[in-house]
Design an enzyme around this catalytic site. Structure first.
Site, short mmCIF file in Angstrom:
data_model
loop_
_atom_site.label_atom_id
_atom_site.label_comp_id
_atom_site.label_asym_id
_atom_site.label_seq_id
_atom_site.Cartn_x
_atom_site.Cartn_y
_atom_site.Cartn_z
N ASN A 12 -9.79 -7.01 0.17
CA ASN A 12 -9.06 -8.13 0.77
C ASN A 12 -9.31 -8.09 2.27
O ASN A 12 -8.72 -7.28 2.98
CB ASN A 12 -7.57 -8.00 0.44
CG ASN A 12 -6.74 -9.08 1.12
OD1 ASN A 12 -7.27 -10.08 1.60
ND2 ASN A 12 -5.42 -8.86 1.16
N HIS A 98 0.27 -12.87 -2.01
CA HIS A 98 0.20 -11.66 -1.19
C HIS A 98 1.47 -11.56 -0.34
O HIS A 98 1.99 -12.57 0.14
CB HIS A 98 -1.05 -11.69 -0.31
CG HIS A 98 -1.30 -10.37 0.34
ND1 HIS A 98 -0.59 -9.96 1.45
CD2 HIS A 98 -2.14 -9.35 0.03
CE1 HIS A 98 -1.00 -8.74 1.79
NE2 HIS A 98 -1.94 -8.35 0.94
N GLU A 100 1.95 -10.73 2.61
CA GLU A 100 1.86 -11.32 3.95
C GLU A 100 2.09 -12.82 3.90
O GLU A 100 2.69 -13.40 4.81
CB GLU A 100 0.49 -10.97 4.57
CG GLU A 100 0.44 -9.50 4.97
CD GLU A 100 -0.95 -8.90 5.04
OE1 GLU A 100 -1.94 -9.66 4.98
OE2 GLU A 100 -1.05 -7.66 5.15
N GLU A 170 1.55 -4.12 -5.14
CA GLU A 170 1.35 -3.74 -3.75
C GLU A 170 2.71 -3.50 -3.08
O GLU A 170 3.33 -4.44 -2.56
CB GLU A 170 0.62 -4.86 -3.00
CG GLU A 170 -0.77 -5.13 -3.53
CD GLU A 170 -1.66 -5.68 -2.42
OE1 GLU A 170 -2.69 -5.06 -2.14
OE2 GLU A 170 -1.31 -6.71 -1.83
N GLY A 176 -1.09 -1.57 4.85
CA GLY A 176 -1.49 -1.45 6.24
C GLY A 176 -0.76 -0.38 7.01
O GLY A 176 -0.80 -0.36 8.25
N SER A 215 -2.90 0.78 1.39
CA SER A 215 -3.47 1.95 2.06
C SER A 215 -4.42 2.76 1.16
O SER A 215 -4.53 3.97 1.33
CB SER A 215 -2.36 2.84 2.63
OG SER A 215 -1.66 2.15 3.65
#
Ligand code: PGA
Length: 253
Positions: A12, A98, A100, A170, A176, A215
């Site tokens: 991604n 996602h 985000e 996730e 991140g 990660s």
């Protein structure tokens, strides 16, 4: 992982890489990929890179995915992109929900309820992202959150098509942050997600691919990817380097 499920590893890129960077990345990746390994490999790239990525992957096994789409096939939705537009470019699939996009751009479970079946109907492979925040995990609410997200987003998907969706677990606290979930945490949450699909269809639960994201890098990938229910990985930061991403692909069992 049973042989009936082919591992799925996708990079991604988020909002990284220009067309020129795409054109140098893809051949570098293809040159490093393990030969003859049964694994589906995806690159989820910015909209502006899609055409260049499709051209660059050529007839290699790498598939190109978008990072979002609108649920309507067309319409007055300024700034949005529809499934037929992605298909026309030769795009294989699309990341949906996602964290985000949920956090920063108001993506809702209700919209995902329309987006997931719209992607399937258009012939795109949806990668549905779900996951709990740190607060939710600490409050013991991981399963409640996952149940809600999975049930809502799959509500309008027929039982026979549930296994056409790739689900990416996730955990938000792992994205991140460098704080990867432990193999046990990933296995436990992913087995739970598979059981949620099993509440709808046992047959779909056996076939649906549920992957881990957060990660993942070339050092920790092997341990996570060999967990029984973990069918692959969605890789952010570490996918920006083609050599590191190829190493993650090579770490699939
Ligand atoms: P990360 O991102 O690998 O950089 O944690 C994963 C993702 O957001 O899909």
């Amino acid at each position: 992982m049973p042989e009936s499920r082919v591992p799925f590893v996708a990079g991604n890129w988020k909002m990284y890489k220009t067309i020129a960077e795409t054109e140098s990345y893809v051949p570098a990746l293809v040159a490093k990929l393990p030969v003859g390994k049964p694994v589906d490999i995806g690159l989820c790239v910015p909209f502006t890179d899609l055409a260049a990525a499709v051209a660059a992957v050529g007839d290699s096994e790498v598939r190109v995915l978008a990072q979002n789409m609108h649920q309507a096939p067309e319409g007055a939705f300024t700034g949005e992109i529809a499934a037929p537009m992605l298909l026309e470019l030769g795009v294989h699939g699309v990341v949906l929900g996602h964290s985000e996009r949920r956090r920063d751009f108001g993506e809702t479970d209700r919209a995902l309820q329309d987006k997931v079946p719209a992607a399937i109907a258009a012939g795109l492979e949806p990668v549905l992202c779900v996951g709990e925040s740190e607060d939710e995990r600490e409050a013991g609410e991981t399963q409640r959150k996952l149940r809600h997200q999975v049930q809502e987003a799959l509500l309008q998907v027929d039982d026979e098509q549930l296994a056409d969706v790739v689900i990416a677990y996730e955990p938000i606290w792992a994205i991140g942050t460098g704080q990867v979930a432990t193999p046990d945490q990933a296995q436990e949450a992913i087995a739970f997600i598979r059981a949620l699909v099993g509440d709808r269809s046992e047959e779909a639960a056996a076939r649906v691919r549920v992957i881990y994201g957060g990660s993942v890098n070339s050092e920790n990938a092997g341990e996570i990817l060999t967990q029984q229910d973990v069918d692959g990985a969605l890789v952010g930061g570490a996918s920006l380097d083609p050599v590191a991403f190829a190493e993650i692909v090579a770490a699939t069992p």
